[in-house]
Design a protein around this motif. Structure first.
Motif, PDB file in Angstrom:
ATOM      1  N   PHE A 143      18.183 -72.483  22.765  1.00  0.00           N
ATOM      2  CA  PHE A 143      17.692 -71.513  23.753  1.00  0.00           C
ATOM      3  C   PHE A 143      17.135 -72.183  25.001  1.00  0.00           C
ATOM      4  O   PHE A 143      16.088 -71.796  25.515  1.00  0.00           O
ATOM      5  CB  PHE A 143      16.657 -70.574  23.136  1.00  0.00           C
ATOM      6  CG  PHE A 143      17.178 -69.873  21.929  1.00  0.00           C
ATOM      7  CD1 PHE A 143      18.259 -69.023  22.048  1.00  0.00           C
ATOM      8  CD2 PHE A 143      16.621 -70.070  20.682  1.00  0.00           C
ATOM      9  CE1 PHE A 143      18.777 -68.386  20.938  1.00  0.00           C
ATOM     10  CE2 PHE A 143      17.133 -69.439  19.574  1.00  0.00           C
ATOM     11  CZ  PHE A 143      18.215 -68.603  19.695  1.00  0.00           C
ATOM     12  N   LEU A 144      17.830 -73.207  25.490  1.00  0.00           N
ATOM     13  CA  LEU A 144      17.458 -73.827  26.762  1.00  0.00           C
ATOM     14  C   LEU A 144      18.480 -73.401  27.818  1.00  0.00           C
ATOM     15  O   LEU A 144      19.636 -73.136  27.507  1.00  0.00           O
ATOM     16  CB  LEU A 144      17.457 -75.346  26.641  1.00  0.00           C
ATOM     17  CG  LEU A 144      16.327 -75.955  25.821  1.00  0.00           C
ATOM     18  CD1 LEU A 144      16.562 -77.429  25.617  1.00  0.00           C
ATOM     19  CD2 LEU A 144      15.003 -75.728  26.498  1.00  0.00           C
TER      20      LEU A 144
ATOM     21  N   PHE B 253      28.505 -82.448  35.470  1.00  0.00           N
ATOM     22  CA  PHE B 253      28.331 -83.680  36.234  1.00  0.00           C
ATOM     23  C   PHE B 253      26.860 -84.067  36.307  1.00  0.00           C
ATOM     24  O   PHE B 253      26.474 -85.200  35.998  1.00  0.00           O
ATOM     25  CB  PHE B 253      28.911 -83.480  37.639  1.00  0.00           C
ATOM     26  CG  PHE B 253      28.900 -84.716  38.458  1.00  0.00           C
ATOM     27  CD1 PHE B 253      29.820 -85.719  38.215  1.00  0.00           C
ATOM     28  CD2 PHE B 253      27.962 -84.898  39.461  1.00  0.00           C
ATOM     29  CE1 PHE B 253      29.809 -86.874  38.966  1.00  0.00           C
ATOM     30  CE2 PHE B 253      27.952 -86.047  40.203  1.00  0.00           C
ATOM     31  CZ  PHE B 253      28.869 -87.034  39.960  1.00  0.00           C
ATOM     32  N   VAL B 254      26.020 -83.093  36.669  1.00  0.00           N
ATOM     33  CA  VAL B 254      24.599 -83.397  36.840  1.00  0.00           C
ATOM     34  C   VAL B 254      23.964 -83.809  35.513  1.00  0.00           C
ATOM     35  O   VAL B 254      23.179 -84.758  35.454  1.00  0.00           O
ATOM     36  CB  VAL B 254      23.867 -82.186  37.444  1.00  0.00           C
ATOM     37  CG1 VAL B 254      22.379 -82.384  37.406  1.00  0.00           C
ATOM     38  CG2 VAL B 254      24.317 -81.968  38.866  1.00  0.00           C
TER      39      VAL B 254
ATOM     40  N   LEU C 168      24.453 -74.947  43.014  1.00  0.00           N
ATOM     41  CA  LEU C 168      24.208 -76.390  42.926  1.00  0.00           C
ATOM     42  C   LEU C 168      22.714 -76.724  42.915  1.00  0.00           C
ATOM     43  O   LEU C 168      22.242 -77.346  41.964  1.00  0.00           O
ATOM     44  CB  LEU C 168      24.909 -77.092  44.075  1.00  0.00           C
ATOM     45  CG  LEU C 168      26.224 -77.774  43.737  1.00  0.00           C
ATOM     46  CD1 LEU C 168      26.832 -78.351  44.975  1.00  0.00           C
ATOM     47  CD2 LEU C 168      26.018 -78.843  42.691  1.00  0.00           C
ATOM     48  N   PRO C 169      21.952 -76.323  43.952  1.00  0.00           N
ATOM     49  CA  PRO C 169      20.527 -76.647  43.920  1.00  0.00           C
ATOM     50  C   PRO C 169      19.813 -76.017  42.734  1.00  0.00           C
ATOM     51  O   PRO C 169      18.801 -76.554  42.267  1.00  0.00           O
ATOM     52  CB  PRO C 169      19.990 -76.078  45.236  1.00  0.00           C
ATOM     53  CG  PRO C 169      21.141 -75.688  46.035  1.00  0.00           C
ATOM     54  CD  PRO C 169      22.343 -75.684  45.204  1.00  0.00           C
TER      55      PRO C 169
ATOM     56  N   THR D  57      16.525 -76.643  38.420  1.00  0.00           N
ATOM     57  CA  THR D  57      15.550 -75.939  37.598  1.00  0.00           C
ATOM     58  C   THR D  57      16.149 -75.485  36.266  1.00  0.00           C
ATOM     59  O   THR D  57      15.545 -74.692  35.569  1.00  0.00           O
ATOM     60  CB  THR D  57      15.025 -74.707  38.351  1.00  0.00           C
ATOM     61  OG1 THR D  57      16.157 -73.956  38.807  1.00  0.00           O
ATOM     62  CG2 THR D  57      14.181 -75.108  39.517  1.00  0.00           C
ATOM     63  N   ASN D  58      17.344 -75.998  35.940  1.00  0.00           N
ATOM     64  CA  ASN D  58      17.927 -75.670  34.641  1.00  0.00           C
ATOM     65  C   ASN D  58      17.198 -76.475  33.575  1.00  0.00           C
ATOM     66  O   ASN D  58      17.262 -77.705  33.553  1.00  0.00           O
ATOM     67  CB  ASN D  58      19.412 -76.025  34.675  1.00  0.00           C
ATOM     68  CG  ASN D  58      20.136 -75.609  33.419  1.00  0.00           C
ATOM     69  OD1 ASN D  58      19.498 -75.369  32.396  1.00  0.00           O
ATOM     70  ND2 ASN D  58      21.434 -75.529  33.503  1.00  0.00           N
ATOM     71  N   CYS D  59      16.489 -75.791  32.655  1.00  0.00           N
ATOM     72  CA  CYS D  59      15.643 -76.523  31.725  1.00  0.00           C
ATOM     73  C   CYS D  59      16.467 -77.288  30.707  1.00  0.00           C
ATOM     74  O   CYS D  59      15.966 -78.205  30.064  1.00  0.00           O
ATOM     75  CB  CYS D  59      14.644 -75.608  31.056  1.00  0.00           C
ATOM     76  SG  CYS D  59      15.397 -74.268  30.165  1.00  0.00           S
ATOM     77  N   ALA D  60      17.760 -76.946  30.556  1.00  0.00           N
ATOM     78  CA  ALA D  60      18.596 -77.732  29.646  1.00  0.00           C
ATOM     79  C   ALA D  60      18.715 -79.167  30.143  1.00  0.00           C
ATOM     80  O   ALA D  60      18.765 -80.104  29.344  1.00  0.00           O
ATOM     81  CB  ALA D  60      19.987 -77.098  29.532  1.00  0.00           C
ATOM     82  N   VAL D  61      18.723 -79.355  31.460  1.00  0.00           N
ATOM     83  CA  VAL D  61      18.865 -80.703  32.008  1.00  0.00           C
ATOM     84  C   VAL D  61      17.656 -81.547  31.658  1.00  0.00           C
ATOM     85  O   VAL D  61      17.769 -82.687  31.188  1.00  0.00           O
ATOM     86  CB  VAL D  61      19.075 -80.640  33.542  1.00  0.00           C
ATOM     87  CG1 VAL D  61      19.312 -82.017  34.090  1.00  0.00           C
ATOM     88  CG2 VAL D  61      20.241 -79.747  33.888  1.00  0.00           C
TER      89      VAL D  61
END
Lengths: 199, 192
Positions: free
Chosen positions: B22-23, B47-48, B107-108, B112-116
């Motif tokens: 659940f991320l 990629f990120v 892209l930006p 703030t994607n918490c999975a990253v």
């Protein structure tokens, strides 16, 4: 105690250095992968009168310039620029000279607005609609127009509830020639009266 | 080699970041309305994620651990992710303006994607090596992309479906996500 402070400084220093290194990296990448904006937009925008009046059905002069550059808008939608502006645009873009589209308004002699100050009730409504911040005043205080800044877009006239804004002949030449802004360093030096040899 | 493969499979399917951990639910809900944008988002995130998991491993191994500053890892990883996203955006803008236009605002938003951030922190927690970290990140990205694309395809069909008025829009989407999560729970126990 000393060891604790040492550690604290170390932590701070390493984070600052990390951020600095990343900042330099981004700076380098941004120089290396610099993307030039469309230069034709700037050239068109320089010809447009910068009244930001919106009579062309775009929010301002720059959006209209972008639309012209993209081929989405004809060049005859700018009443403040008038026939002269259309001629210049036609020369720049190598297209035919068009008559000004009457739907966008008629070309008028250059005018600016003035507030009839005894009638002003200080409602600030004209300040809010002015696209170039040429009206100064505060709530329940008398407002006035900075004539040098006024572009004659007339957007404040319908906004005034007591109709105290009138048109007067413009004291400025048409179209407005905007000088390129000098760099900050340059003006600061001038302000401080540095000798020219130093700059 | 089997270890690497297992890490990849585990991150992509068994412990899928969206449906099991659940991320990264925000882009999962936000960008899944259209199949095309979901596909673009998946590639950008892939990629990120891979890049930032490598970069954050390097920062952790060669800066934070030697200095005994592990407690600063959240802060420095966020920095690493932000920089990776920024550089990705600039390079993409120069090298592939078309893809840049398609991805646009997404892209930006990857910053703030918490999975990253989750991948970076889990790499430290699991004490993965550089190669393991890279594959863990890549596996997480593949899992994220797969689920996002599947979900967007379902949502495009849901638009046409006859849903009771009170369930239209997000409620039915959330229920669908729950059902997908149940399905992915079926993988649990296959690897650790």
């Amino acid at each position: 105690m000393m060891a604790w402070i040492d550690h604290w400084v170390l932590a701070l220093l390493s984070m600052v250095l990390l951020a600095l290194a990343f900042g330099l990296l981004i700076l380098w990448v941004s120089k290396k992968f610099k993307v030039e904006g469309n230069p034709i937009v700037e050239q068109i925008n320089a010809i447009l009168p910068q009244t930001q009046c919106g009579q062309c059905n775009y929010p301002g002069c720059k959006p209209y310039a972008q639309a012209i550059a993209a081929g989405e808008a004809p060049i005859n939608q700018c009443p403040p620029g008038g026939q002269e502006g259309i001629k210049k645009l036609a020369e720049l873009l190598d297209v035919e000279v068009l008559e000004l589209n009457p739907e966008n308004g008629a070309e008028e002699a250059d005018q600016v607005v003035e507030i009839v100050e005894p009638d002003c009730i200080g409602c600030t409504k004209c300040i809010q609609v002015c696209p170039v911040d040429a009206i100064v005043g505060a709530a329940k205080q008398m407002h006035t127009v900075i004539l040098d800044e006024c572009t004659g877009c007339d957007l404040c006239i319908p906004a005034c509830p007591v109709d105290c804004i009138i048109k007067i002949p413009a004291p400025l030449p048409a179209p407005i020639n905007r000088k390129p802004k000098p760099s900050l360093m340059h003006t600061v030096r001038e302000a401080q009266g540095f000798p020219e040899a130093l700059s | 080699m089997t270890d690497i493969f297992l890490i990849f499979i585990s991150a992509a399917f068994v412990n899928n970041f969206v449906l099991v951990r659940f991320l990264g639910l925000c882009p999962f809900m936000g960008v899944s309305t259209q199949y095309q944008s979901a596909l673009g988002m998946s590639f950008a995130t892939a990629f990120v994620l891979t890049m930032s998991s490598i970069a954050s491993y390097l920062v952790n191994e060669y800066l934070l651990q030697p200095l005994g500053l592990e407690y600063l890892k959240t802060l420095s990883f966020i920095l690493v992710i932000a920089v990776t996203v920024q550089i990705t955006e600039m390079i993409l803008h120069k090298s592939s303006p078309l893809l840049y236009q398609v991805l646009g605002l997404f892209l930006p938003l990857i910053t703030t994607n918490c999975a990253v951030l989750g991948v970076a922190l889990l790499n430290v927690q699991k004490q993965n090596s550089l190669l393991e970290s890279a594959f863990f990140g890549f596996g997480a990205a593949v899992g994220f992309g797969l689920v996002l694309v599947l979900f967007s395809a379902i949502r495009e069909r849901l638009e046409m479906a006859n849903v009771p008025p009170s369930f239209r829009g997000l409620p039915i989407a959330l229920m669908t996500a729950g059902l997908m999560s149940l399905a992915f729970m079926g993988f649990s126990g296959m690897t650790s």
